[in-house]
Enzyme design. Structure first.
Site, PDB file in Angstrom:
ATOM      1  CD  GLU A 115      -2.938  -1.276   0.178  1.00 50.94           C
ATOM      2  OE1 GLU A 115      -2.965  -0.405  -0.700  1.00 50.94           O
ATOM      3  OE2 GLU A 115      -3.694  -2.262   0.192  1.00 50.94           O
ATOM      4  CG  HIS A 139      -4.205  -0.417   5.726  1.00 46.66           C
ATOM      5  ND1 HIS A 139      -5.573  -0.253   5.663  1.00 46.66           N
ATOM      6  CD2 HIS A 139      -3.955  -1.613   5.133  1.00 46.66           C
ATOM      7  CE1 HIS A 139      -6.117  -1.297   5.058  1.00 46.66           C
ATOM      8  NE2 HIS A 139      -5.149  -2.145   4.733  1.00 46.66           N
ATOM      9  CG  HIS A 141      -6.957  -5.783   7.487  1.00 51.95           C
ATOM     10  ND1 HIS A 141      -6.450  -6.904   6.873  1.00 51.95           N
ATOM     11  CD2 HIS A 141      -6.664  -4.739   6.663  1.00 51.95           C
ATOM     12  CE1 HIS A 141      -5.865  -6.548   5.719  1.00 51.95           C
ATOM     13  NE2 HIS A 141      -5.975  -5.246   5.586  1.00 51.95           N
ATOM     14  CD  GLU A 169     -13.512  10.965  26.492  1.00 54.52           C
ATOM     15  OE1 GLU A 169     -12.490  10.418  26.062  1.00 54.52           O
ATOM     16  OE2 GLU A 169     -13.539  11.733  27.470  1.00 54.52           O
ATOM     17  CG  HIS A 210      -9.204  -3.618   2.619  1.00 57.21           C
ATOM     18  ND1 HIS A 210      -8.548  -3.757   1.419  1.00 57.21           N
ATOM     19  CD2 HIS A 210      -8.221  -3.684   3.556  1.00 57.21           C
ATOM     20  CE1 HIS A 210      -7.257  -3.932   1.623  1.00 57.21           C
ATOM     21  NE2 HIS A 210      -7.029  -3.889   2.913  1.00 57.21           N
TER      22      HIS A 210
HETATM   23  O1  2HA Z   1      -1.742  -7.194   3.270  1.00 60.87           O
HETATM   24  O2  2HA Z   1      -3.384  -4.868   4.339  1.00 60.87           O
HETATM   25  O3  2HA Z   1      -4.183  -3.802   2.079  1.00 60.87           O
HETATM   26  C1  2HA Z   1      -1.469  -5.863   3.472  1.00 60.87           C
HETATM   27  C2  2HA Z   1      -2.725  -5.119   3.366  1.00 60.87           C
HETATM   28  C3  2HA Z   1      -3.144  -4.700   2.019  1.00 60.87           C
HETATM   29 ZN    ZN Z   2      -5.299  -4.116   3.987  1.00 56.98          ZN
END
Ligand code: 2HA
Ligand code: ZN
Length: 274
Positions: A115, A139, A141, A169, A210
């Site tokens: 990414e 990033h 998940h 909050e 995602h």
């Molecule tokens: O695997 O999270 O979006 C890495 C990630 C891709």
């Molecule tokens: Zn991801």
């Protein structure tokens, strides 16, 4: 100082471990980048061994010549803190912001996060709109946020308002709200463009089905931001699982009172009547 002992590397490793412990980084899921201060890069110059230049896959002229710490593509967050030299890399960008090279790390081979275009385009926007203060892009998940993208409309206004209602909050922690990117193929320039557009306005962008991206000034603030948003999503999942009917909730005028007392600006577009 040995690079893995620096305060900024230690902050990076702690955050990766915290994310792993939250359950947001199954297998190789998620990625983290940090934009170094010039003096931080300078302090480890003696440990840099530059590799070949490689195309970023997008253009970030606003970041030309900067250095970034990044998790490696395909690497597991589970291993980052234990073994940073194999799972993390230090990158240098060329002056045009078109190419990168690895100057430290990934000792067993590999590339920076898949990414990277999204991370760097987000950094470029956030550097500009924050006057250079934002340095961390994350990033993850996040389970409950992902779940919500199957049942809520993929609309910034709905996500923001519902998440704000779940914990008092929340509007203080993310007064600008959250943005939502519809499902797109990850890893490329198109999703990077869509995400970085949202980063003009928000510090959090949710990727449908995602995960989420968060931006912040420090590791603590960025982790704390996504932790708060995900906690709120967990409460909302529980409310929806209990039938979804709210007998009572926080009302628009109550949000306005909160904003006044806590000194935050809440955009009126999120305080619509339902
Ligand atoms: O695997 O999270 O979006 C890495 C990630 C891709
Ligand atoms: Zn991801």
């Amino acid at each position: 100082m040995e690079i893995t002992k620096t305060e900024w590397m230690q902050g990076f490793l702690r955050m990766a471990q915290d994310g792993w412990e939250q359950g947001w980084h199954e297998r190789n899921g998620g990625n983290l980048t940090y934009r170094l201060r010039p003096e931080e890069a300078e302090s480890v110059r003696d440990q840099m061994t530059p590799g070949p230049w490689q195309p970023i896959g997008t253009s970030v002229p606003g970041l030309g010549g900067e250095y970034f710490l990044a998790t490696g593509s395909g690497k597991f967050f589970r291993h980052v803190a234990r073994c940073p030299e194999e799972n993390v890399c230090l990158l240098e960008l060329d002056k045009a912001g078109e190419n990168y090279r690895i100057v430290w790390g990934l000792t067993k081979g590999g590339k920076p996060t898949s990414e990277l275009p999204s991370h760097l385009m987000n950094h470029e926007v956030k550097k500009r709109v924050s006057g250079g203060r934002h340095r961390v892009i994350y990033h993850a998940h996040c389970t409950n946020l992902i779940a919500l993208t199957f049942v809520l409309p993929l609309d910034d206004k709905v996500f923001t308002r519902e998440l704000w209602e779940m914990a008092t909050e929340c509007p203080v922690v993310f007064p600008d709200g959250v943005g939502v990117v519809p499902w797109m193929v990850p890893g490329g320039r198109d999703i990077a463009v869509a995400t970085s557009r949202l980063m003009e306005t928000y510090d959090v962008a949710i990727w449908a089905h995602h995960g989420a991206f968060a931006s912040g000034e420090t590791f603590d603030l960025t982790f704390g931001l996504l932790h708060t948003v995900e906690k709120s999503a967990e409460i909302l999942c529980k409310v929806l699982s209990m039938g979804g009917h709210k007998r009572q909730t926080i009302q628009p005028d109550e949000f306005r009172s909160l904003a006044r007392d806590f000194g935050v600006q809440l955009p009126e577009r999120f305080l619509y009547e339902k």
